[in-house]
Design a protein around this motif. Structure first.
Motif, PDB file in Angstrom:
ATOM      1  N   SER A 166      45.853  14.680  57.678  1.00  0.00           N
ATOM      2  CA  SER A 166      45.633  13.656  58.694  1.00  0.00           C
ATOM      3  C   SER A 166      44.490  14.086  59.607  1.00  0.00           C
ATOM      4  N   LEU A 167      44.035  13.159  60.447  1.00  0.00           N
ATOM      5  CA  LEU A 167      42.966  13.454  61.400  1.00  0.00           C
ATOM      6  C   LEU A 167      43.494  13.990  62.716  1.00  0.00           C
ATOM      7  N   SER A 168      44.714  13.600  63.093  1.00  0.00           N
ATOM      8  CA  SER A 168      45.203  13.873  64.449  1.00  0.00           C
ATOM      9  C   SER A 168      45.278  15.359  64.760  1.00  0.00           C
ATOM     10  N   ILE A 208      38.698  21.686  47.433  1.00  0.00           N
ATOM     11  CA  ILE A 208      39.014  22.315  48.711  1.00  0.00           C
ATOM     12  C   ILE A 208      40.068  21.493  49.442  1.00  0.00           C
ATOM     13  N   CYS A 209      40.872  22.150  50.264  1.00  0.00           N
ATOM     14  CA  CYS A 209      41.799  21.440  51.145  1.00  0.00           C
ATOM     15  C   CYS A 209      42.101  22.332  52.337  1.00  0.00           C
ATOM     16  N   ALA A 210      42.542  21.716  53.439  1.00  0.00           N
ATOM     17  CA  ALA A 210      42.812  22.477  54.651  1.00  0.00           C
ATOM     18  C   ALA A 210      43.737  21.691  55.563  1.00  0.00           C
ATOM     19  N   GLU A 211      44.518  22.421  56.369  1.00  0.00           N
ATOM     20  CA  GLU A 211      45.387  21.827  57.382  1.00  0.00           C
ATOM     21  C   GLU A 211      45.360  22.697  58.637  1.00  0.00           C
ATOM     22  N   PRO A 212      45.404  22.075  59.837  1.00  0.00           N
ATOM     23  CA  PRO A 212      45.214  22.833  61.074  1.00  0.00           C
ATOM     24  C   PRO A 212      46.478  23.417  61.692  1.00  0.00           C
TER      25      PRO A 212
END
Length: 264
Positions: A166-168, A208-212
């Motif tokens: 998600s962007l949030s 590629i993938c990522a999460e904050p």
């Protein structure tokens, strides 16, 4: 090198039992759902699957510690099972089939705890992925019916497929500009979410993938599968493994440039 064949077989048995429990209640009209203090949902199926896994581990591996999303930490020692009974509970309670049970074994070493076994089972999708340190990563119906996983060989960001949740979360952490710049630099972006992007990195269908923001149970199984498929799994700080509270996974060739964007 330690032999993790028995632990991997056990993880499959645990996943089989969890799948039966979660699928029995998937799309049930009387499914009970509560809201946790962090405002995320938890269903009766989450709790039942984790309780089942914990009970089985108490019998099969009584000396090992267990950490689960719903019932916390139990035991101590150099080996710890890390469990997310339903990764993607929001999907589960809405009838979306993208959710999975994540089971990992972590072992203490000189560099800290590292995942050495991982199983990701998504029964509503009819998919399962697994890996063990030194044994490679696989997908299939069972240990005896499987295909080996390998990450892609895409070396240019302009040719890369980037998956995210998600962007949030990026906006809340002041990293939205870098995230958006990364999406603009890539060939394709899709918000698959949860466990699935990491499995697609391991399969080579996403680069590629990522999460904050993530917890250990969200990452431990994914990390060993990506790594055994030939990819890299780190925090956004570049530290290898699932212990940073966030995650970046890639085919290895694009890892540094991805992190450069997401740190900006």
């Amino acid at each position: 090198m330690p032999d993790y064949h028995d632990d991997l077989r056990l993880a499959h048995v645990l996943a089989d039992a969890a799948d039966a429990t979660t699928m029995e209640r998937f799309k049930a009209l009387d499914l009970k759902v509560e809201t946790k203090p962090d405002m995320t949902p938890v269903s009766e199926a989450d709790k039942a699957a984790e309780e089942l896994i914990r009970t089985s581990l108490q019998r099969a591996r009584p000396r090992d510690a267990v950490l689960g999303e719903e019932f916390g930490s139990e035991g101590s020692g150099p080996r710890r099972w890390v469990v997310d009974p339903i990764d993607g509970t929001k999907n589960y309670v809405r009838g979306v089939p993208v959710w999975a049970t994540l089971i990992a074994l972590m072992e203490r070493g000189e560099g800290g705890d590292r995942p050495v076994v991982g199983v990701v089972s998504a029964p509503a999708l009819g998919r399962r992925w697994w890996a063990a340190e030194g044994l490679g990563a696989y997908t299939g119906r069972s240990l005896s019916s499987a295909s080996r996983l390998a990450v892609s060989k895409v070396g240019n960001l302009s040719d890369a497929s980037f998956a995210y949740s998600s962007l949030s979360g990026w906006e809340e952490r002041g990293r939205l500009n870098g995230f958006l710049d990364l999406t603009r630099a890539c060939w394709r972006t899709r918000g698959y979410g949860d466990f699935w992007p990491y499995m697609m990195v391991a399969e080579g269908s996403v680069d590629i993938c990522a999460e904050p923001e993530l917890s250990l149970w969200d990452m431990a199984a994914n990390a060993v599968i990506v790594q055994e498929a030939g990819g890299r799994f780190t925090g956004l700080d570049g530290v290898p493994g699932p212990n940073s509270g966030d995650a970046a996974a890639s085919n290895g060739l694009l890892h540094r440039v991805m992190l450069d964007y997401l740190r900006s």
